[in-house]
Motif scaffolding. Structure first.
Motif, PDB file in Angstrom:
ATOM      1  N   ARG A 321       0.833  -1.210   0.000  1.00  0.00           N
ATOM      2  CA  ARG A 321       0.000   0.000   0.000  1.00  0.00           C
ATOM      3  C   ARG A 321       0.868   1.260   0.000  1.00  0.00           C
ATOM      4  NH1 ARG A 321      -3.031  -3.407   3.906  1.00  0.00           N
ATOM      5  NH2 ARG A 321      -4.856  -4.226   2.766  1.00  0.00           N
ATOM      6  N   ARG A 337      -5.699   0.526  -5.659  1.00  0.00           N
ATOM      7  CA  ARG A 337      -6.005  -0.292  -4.498  1.00  0.00           C
ATOM      8  C   ARG A 337      -5.677  -1.744  -4.844  1.00  0.00           C
ATOM      9  NH1 ARG A 337     -10.119   3.223  -5.238  1.00  0.00           N
ATOM     10  NH2 ARG A 337     -11.308   1.666  -6.394  1.00  0.00           N
ATOM     11  N   THR A 373      -8.562  -1.266  -8.915  1.00  0.00           N
ATOM     12  CA  THR A 373      -8.321  -2.304  -7.911  1.00  0.00           C
ATOM     13  C   THR A 373      -7.513  -3.431  -8.535  1.00  0.00           C
ATOM     14  OG1 THR A 373     -10.383  -1.789  -6.748  1.00  0.00           O
ATOM     15  CG2 THR A 373      -9.377  -3.939  -6.306  1.00  0.00           C
TER      16      THR A 373
END
Length: 474
Positions: A321, A337, A373
């Motif tokens: 992250r 993400r 994502t």
């Protein structure tokens, strides 16, 4: 008198520590905030023997409490607890005079043992009004990384030579820079040189500089890295590849603090802290005659070992992250993400390139992943299709499986067999980490030197680590 004061806004943490201290008949008192503890400290005629405080609380923080307590009672041992296990907190705690830094969640027995050690041992650290305003350079919540953070914190007031061991890509230069930033030399230069990347004919001049006319092409005088790092830190990466003749010159500098430029006749004083790093086993290179033993001992004053990424898989999510966020900032795009399934898959991969490989992967994903994502299908083919290595399994689950097998196959012998193998594994891993040095291994395990020597003999491990050579002091 209340021997131990507990300061934490989390009622459950206070309750756990209270119960544990009560079982040990250690008098204690609890507070839900730093301001409450400070008021009580002003009212008491005698301070507690030990103060245990959380680092992040509403109102004043644990570090602010530490600072004020140390201003009033410099010798009072303060143990800092935190669920936010980062380098900045560890260094700030130690620079502020903390006795120890205890990351949450902690083992209650270990916490009580730490409190007892604080009670028995007088704290000799002077109070310090120092704050760390640098951003955290290194991320990691794994126990092995917490040891690195603690070491950097303990070395924050030191000029000692440090030797960093670790595989390529584990962040050795990052740790060296952190050691410099949190040292008394922080305002002076940090100079790094990779001794393996410079041709041996040029390395001497790079390190020590040269005088005009010292060799063909030397048309002007040149200051070397030692002069450039004056008053600061010189980081020698891949020191294990340094040519033998330069090892001799480096040893002379470390021994007497002077050096000569190539072609020079006037000694130059070197006020430089040396931090060296290598991915190689220097003890083995010494045995092979490829590295000077006296230089090894000069460098090996303080040793830090950086764990490989496969040894700290629990840190992969936080690292991913962080790197995705940083890559997005560098490229001026919205951060990607990553799905939980993709994270679980990454935690099963080998990552021979360690953290550097993971960082490069995150940069690739920021550019190449089609959606916002990241899923397993978005990973590069070589990682998506790579056979998974074993998933991290709870060691207690693995122990249970082995106990079931032994209960069926070897009844009446299970406890002895598992106890011996447990001790053998702990000692073997600690000795591997310290290169066979028993004193350091015993310190890592939290046992005495005589205990580890006796256990090695009882378990028949003498042949594994060479007996007397493993006994020498670090």
């Amino acid at each position: 008198m209340n021997t131990v004061w507990i300061v934490d806004d989390d009622r459950s943490i206070r309750w756990v520590l209270e119960k544990a201290l009560s079982r040990e008949d250690i008098p204690h008192r609890s507070f839900s905030s730093a301001s409450e503890a400070l008021r009580a400290l002003g009212d008491e005629t005698q301070p507690p023997k030990v103060l245990v405080s959380d680092i992040r609380m509403p109102g004043e923080s644990g570090l602010e409490l530490l600072q004020k307590v140390k201003a009033r009672h410099p010798q009072l041992p303060v143990i800092i607890m935190t669920a936010y296990s980062d380098l900045e907190s560890a260094v700030a705690a130690f620079q502020g005079g903390a006795f120890e830094y205890l990351p949450k969640p902690f083992d209650v027995d270990q916490a009580v043992a730490l409190v007892r050690r604080a009670i028995d041992q007088s704290a000799h650290q002077a109070g310090a009004d120092l704050e760390t305003t640098l951003a955290p350079e290194i991320l990691g919540q794994a126990p092995s990384m917490q040891e690195v953070f603690r070491a950097i914190g303990r070395l924050s007031q030191s000029h000692a030579t440090v030797l960093i061991n670790g595989e390529s890509g584990t962040g050795k230069e990052l740790v060296a820079r952190a050691l410099h930033r949190h040292s008394p030399r922080r305002e002076a230069p940090f100079i790094a040189i990779n001794t393996a990347a410079i041709p041996r004919d040029l390395l001497e001049s790079e390190l020590f500089g040269h005088e005009r006319g010292a060799f063909t092409g030397a048309t002007t005088q040149r200051r070397g890295r030692f002069e450039q790092a004056e008053g600061g830190t010189l980081f020698l990466d891949e020191i294990g590849d340094m040519p033998p003749e330069l090892q001799t010159r480096l040893l002379r500098v470390l021994s007497d603090g002077h050096f000569y430029r190539v072609g020079g006749h006037q000694p130059i004083k070197a006020n430089v802290r040396v931090i060296a790093a290598t991915h190689q086993n220097l003890e083995e290179r010494v045995r092979q005659g490829l590295f000077r033993e006296d230089l090894f001992h000069r460098l090996n004053v303080i040793r830090l070992r950086l764990p490989a990424l496969r040894e700290r898989r629990e840190d992969i999510p936080i690292l991913v992250r962080h790197f995705l966020q940083r890559s997005a900032q560098e490229l001026g795009v919205e951060p990607k993400r990553i799905s939980e399934a993709a994270l679980r898959h990454l935690q099963t991969l080998a990552f021979p390139g360690n953290v550097r490989q993971l960082e490069n992967l995150c940069h690739w994903l920021t550019v190449m992943a089609p959606g916002q994502t990241v899923e397993v299908a978005d990973l590069p083919p070589e990682m998506r299709d790579q056979p998974n290595i074993e998933m991290p399994v709870s060691w207690t689950d693995a122990l249970g499986t082995e106990a079931d097998r032994l209960l069926a196959a070897h009844p009446h012998e299970v406890f002895d067999r598992l106890s011996r193998e447990f001790e053998r594994t702990l000692i073997r891993r600690a000795l591997n980490m310290t290169g066979g040095r028993r004193i350091e291994a015993a310190q890592l395990l939290g046992i005495g030197r005589n205990t580890i020597t006796r256990k090695i003999q009882e378990l028949g491990m003498d042949d594994e680590h060479g007996g007397s050579s493993g006994d020498r002091a670090p």
